[in-house]
Scaffold this motif. Structure first.
Motif, PDB file in Angstrom:
ATOM      1  N   UNK A 163      34.270  49.938  36.990  1.00 36.94           N
ATOM      2  CA  UNK A 163      35.095  50.161  38.184  1.00 36.94           C
ATOM      3  C   UNK A 163      34.569  49.371  39.375  1.00 36.94           C
ATOM      4  N   UNK A 164      33.234  49.291  39.525  1.00 36.18           N
ATOM      5  CA  UNK A 164      32.666  48.546  40.654  1.00 36.18           C
ATOM      6  C   UNK A 164      32.908  47.047  40.508  1.00 36.18           C
ATOM      7  N   UNK A 165      32.787  46.524  39.289  1.00 35.07           N
ATOM      8  CA  UNK A 165      33.070  45.106  39.080  1.00 35.07           C
ATOM      9  C   UNK A 165      34.512  44.794  39.452  1.00 35.07           C
ATOM     10  N   UNK A 166      35.440  45.634  39.033  1.00 38.44           N
ATOM     11  CA  UNK A 166      36.855  45.434  39.344  1.00 38.44           C
ATOM     12  C   UNK A 166      37.077  45.502  40.851  1.00 38.44           C
ATOM     13  N   UNK A 167      36.517  46.505  41.501  1.00 36.09           N
ATOM     14  CA  UNK A 167      36.723  46.702  42.938  1.00 36.09           C
ATOM     15  C   UNK A 167      36.247  45.504  43.750  1.00 36.09           C
ATOM     16  N   UNK A 168      35.013  45.063  43.485  1.00 37.70           N
ATOM     17  CA  UNK A 168      34.422  44.040  44.342  1.00 37.70           C
ATOM     18  C   UNK A 168      34.867  42.624  43.961  1.00 37.70           C
ATOM     19  N   UNK A 169      35.077  42.360  42.686  1.00 36.60           N
ATOM     20  CA  UNK A 169      35.591  41.040  42.302  1.00 36.60           C
ATOM     21  C   UNK A 169      37.032  40.872  42.788  1.00 36.60           C
ATOM     22  N   UNK A 170      37.810  41.950  42.753  1.00 35.78           N
ATOM     23  CA  UNK A 170      39.175  41.906  43.282  1.00 35.78           C
ATOM     24  C   UNK A 170      39.162  41.599  44.773  1.00 35.78           C
ATOM     25  N   UNK A 172      36.814  39.974  46.528  1.00 34.10           N
ATOM     26  CA  UNK A 172      36.368  38.607  46.802  1.00 34.10           C
ATOM     27  C   UNK A 172      37.436  37.590  46.419  1.00 34.10           C
ATOM     28  N   UNK A 173      38.068  37.803  45.264  1.00 32.86           N
ATOM     29  CA  UNK A 173      39.061  36.843  44.772  1.00 32.86           C
ATOM     30  C   UNK A 173      40.441  37.043  45.389  1.00 32.86           C
ATOM     31  N   UNK A 174      40.663  38.219  46.023  1.00 38.97           N
ATOM     32  CA  UNK A 174      41.999  38.588  46.498  1.00 38.97           C
ATOM     33  C   UNK A 174      42.994  38.502  45.346  1.00 38.97           C
ATOM     34  N   UNK A 175      42.558  39.034  44.208  1.00 40.07           N
ATOM     35  CA  UNK A 175      43.361  38.980  42.986  1.00 40.07           C
ATOM     36  C   UNK A 175      43.009  40.200  42.146  1.00 40.07           C
ATOM     37  N   UNK A 205      41.763  33.678  27.556  1.00 42.65           N
ATOM     38  CA  UNK A 205      40.310  33.775  27.489  1.00 42.65           C
ATOM     39  C   UNK A 205      39.664  33.029  28.662  1.00 42.65           C
ATOM     40  N   UNK A 206      38.364  33.185  28.788  1.00 40.33           N
ATOM     41  CA  UNK A 206      37.619  32.525  29.869  1.00 40.33           C
ATOM     42  C   UNK A 206      37.686  31.008  29.762  1.00 40.33           C
ATOM     43  N   UNK A 207      38.053  30.495  28.592  1.00 39.70           N
ATOM     44  CA  UNK A 207      38.228  29.046  28.454  1.00 39.70           C
ATOM     45  C   UNK A 207      39.311  28.519  29.396  1.00 39.70           C
ATOM     46  N   UNK A 208      40.165  29.408  29.871  1.00 38.05           N
ATOM     47  CA  UNK A 208      41.290  28.991  30.720  1.00 38.05           C
ATOM     48  C   UNK A 208      41.177  29.562  32.138  1.00 38.05           C
ATOM     49  N   UNK A 209      40.000  30.062  32.500  1.00 34.55           N
ATOM     50  CA  UNK A 209      39.761  30.539  33.863  1.00 34.55           C
ATOM     51  C   UNK A 209      39.517  29.348  34.793  1.00 34.55           C
ATOM     52  N   UNK A 210      39.819  29.527  36.073  1.00 40.22           N
ATOM     53  CA  UNK A 210      39.343  28.584  37.068  1.00 40.22           C
ATOM     54  C   UNK A 210      37.850  28.769  37.262  1.00 40.22           C
ATOM     55  N   UNK A 211      37.158  27.707  37.714  1.00 35.75           N
ATOM     56  CA  UNK A 211      35.697  27.766  37.841  1.00 35.75           C
ATOM     57  C   UNK A 211      35.257  28.866  38.804  1.00 35.75           C
ATOM     58  N   UNK A 212      35.925  28.963  39.960  1.00 30.31           N
ATOM     59  CA  UNK A 212      35.553  29.982  40.933  1.00 30.31           C
ATOM     60  C   UNK A 212      35.834  31.382  40.432  1.00 30.31           C
ATOM     61  N   UNK A 213      36.963  31.562  39.768  1.00 25.81           N
ATOM     62  CA  UNK A 213      37.322  32.877  39.224  1.00 25.81           C
ATOM     63  C   UNK A 213      36.265  33.345  38.225  1.00 25.81           C
ATOM     64  N   UNK A 214      35.891  32.483  37.299  1.00 27.59           N
ATOM     65  CA  UNK A 214      34.890  32.836  36.290  1.00 27.59           C
ATOM     66  C   UNK A 214      33.549  33.145  36.940  1.00 27.59           C
ATOM     67  N   UNK A 215      33.166  32.337  37.934  1.00 21.06           N
ATOM     68  CA  UNK A 215      31.877  32.510  38.597  1.00 21.06           C
ATOM     69  C   UNK A 215      31.791  33.861  39.301  1.00 21.06           C
ATOM     70  N   UNK A 216      32.824  34.204  40.064  1.00 25.55           N
ATOM     71  CA  UNK A 216      32.806  35.455  40.814  1.00 25.55           C
ATOM     72  C   UNK A 216      32.766  36.655  39.870  1.00 25.55           C
ATOM     73  N   UNK A 217      33.623  36.668  38.863  1.00 23.11           N
ATOM     74  CA  UNK A 217      33.687  37.821  37.956  1.00 23.11           C
ATOM     75  C   UNK A 217      32.381  37.985  37.195  1.00 23.11           C
ATOM     76  N   UNK A 246      33.653  32.551  49.894  1.00 25.37           N
ATOM     77  CA  UNK A 246      32.216  32.481  50.175  1.00 25.37           C
ATOM     78  C   UNK A 246      31.826  33.573  51.168  1.00 25.37           C
ATOM     79  N   UNK A 247      32.592  33.702  52.234  1.00 18.43           N
ATOM     80  CA  UNK A 247      32.285  34.717  53.239  1.00 18.43           C
ATOM     81  C   UNK A 247      32.347  36.126  52.636  1.00 18.43           C
ATOM     82  N   UNK A 248      33.386  36.374  51.857  1.00 17.02           N
ATOM     83  CA  UNK A 248      33.538  37.683  51.232  1.00 17.02           C
ATOM     84  C   UNK A 248      32.441  37.949  50.210  1.00 17.02           C
ATOM     85  N   UNK A 249      32.020  36.906  49.520  1.00 18.25           N
ATOM     86  CA  UNK A 249      30.985  37.086  48.498  1.00 18.25           C
ATOM     87  C   UNK A 249      29.643  37.430  49.138  1.00 18.25           C
TER      88      UNK A 249
END
Length: 328
Positions: A163-170, A172-175, A205-217, A246-249
């Motif tokens: 739940x915390x990963x979902x809350x905070x990654x959401x 930062x990514x606004x997604x 799969x993660x093979x099709x993630x954007x670089x920033x999306x994968x990094x943050x999650x 970056x600021x949100x992270x």
């Protein structure tokens, strides 16, 4: 998610009062990669290391990692068979808070490179989460993901994110990532990749993630699953991220450091990252010399002579900036 100024001050006071179970208070580098005699004090739960390329940021990060015997020194300071003879004179003195060893005072340990290996006698234990720079390399180019190209599905387990990963990654990514999943090897739990969701039953799969999306999650997931009182080291925190992210992270890092009593140290070239921290939490490393304070990225270039202007004027605030510009 963002801490208030009062909360930031309170957390820094906890550092000053040694009110952490485990904390690196100071590292003193002698003859390490051009640092002749330099000391860095960690005054905040989250510390940014800024500076020019080759200025010494990663050296300081690696020196912090040496504080705990769970870290393999060669990961940060490998020795080649030729060209690294000067390592024989390297030493790092480290002042630590470690309540299980000493409840009422700090302890000091010294790491020395002698007889072709690092000597670290009686160094304490601590979980260290190292977030390396290659986190933004596409999954298809990394060896550790190749086992996900063709494997027996029964050897892996698919589960939802915490739940915390979902809350905070959401945040930062606004997604919204509440429908994302992780795939973990039953044979080796460190083998993990992520599954995204485009809504409904559409997954990728993660093979099709954007670089920033994968990094943050991945980074947030690793930090949220790390034990309390861990040390988190991050190379180039802004790598692959939009300035707003970056600021949100960095705000997230301050938040999680408070929640889990973590110590976070990161390197950066981003003014957006630096702007989220108090001056005491920022160290500049330039030409193997260190300064504490919120120097701007442009001021670092001025100090090294990399600014084309013939004169540089430093002022206190935006009002004086306008006043000086008009006067000139």
């Amino acid at each position: 998610m963002k801490l208030s100024p009062n909360e930031v001050r309170t957390e820094m006071e906890r550092v000053r009062a040694n009110n952490y179970n485990k904390f690196i208070k100071r590292i003193h580098l002698r003859n390490v990669r051009g640092f002749v005699d330099a000391a860095v004090d960690f005054n905040s739960p989250v510390t940014a290391l800024v500076g020019t390329n080759g200025g010494g940021k990663s050296t300081i990060l690696g020196a912090a990692a040496l504080s705990y015997k769970s870290v393999r020194p060669g990961q940060f300071f490998p020795k080649a068979f030729v060209g690294d003879e000067s390592m024989a004179d390297w030493s790092v003195e480290i002042e630590l808070v470690d309540k299980p060893i000493s409840s009422d005072r700090t302890i000091t340990r010294t790491a020395r490179f002698a007889q072709s290996k690092w000597r670290r006698n009686d160094f304490p234990e601590r979980h260290v989460e190292y977030i390396e720079i290659q986190r933004t390399v596409p999954a298809g180019e990394l060896t550790r993901f190749r086992r996900f190209l063709a494997a027996n599905p029964e050897d892996f387990e698919i589960s939802g994110l915490s739940a915390d990963t979902v809350t905070y990654a959401t945040a930062v990514l606004d997604k919204n990532i509440e429908n994302y999943r992780s795939v973990t090897s039953k044979l080796n739990p460190s083998d993990k990749m992520y599954i995204g969701s485009a809504g409904g039953e559409r997954q990728y799969s993660q093979f099709h993630f954007g670089a920033g999306e994968a990094s943050v999650i991945e980074t947030i997931d690793r930090i949220e699953n790390a034990p309390k009182n861990s040390l988190v080291l991050i190379e180039e925190v802004e790598n692959g991220l939009h300035p707003v992210a970056v600021r949100l992270f960095v705000q997230y890092l301050q938040n999680v450091a408070k929640r889990k009593r973590l110590q976070v140290i990161f390197t950066t070239h981003s003014q957006d990252a630096v702007d989220q921290l108090p001056p005491e939490a920022v160290w500049a490393s330039i030409n193997k010399r260190v300064w504490n304070g919120k120097l701007s990225i442009e001021s670092l270039r001025a100090i090294t002579g990399a600014v084309p202007d013939t004169r540089v004027v430093y002022v206190e605030d935006e009002f004086v900036v306008e006043w000086v510009r008009n006067a000139i």
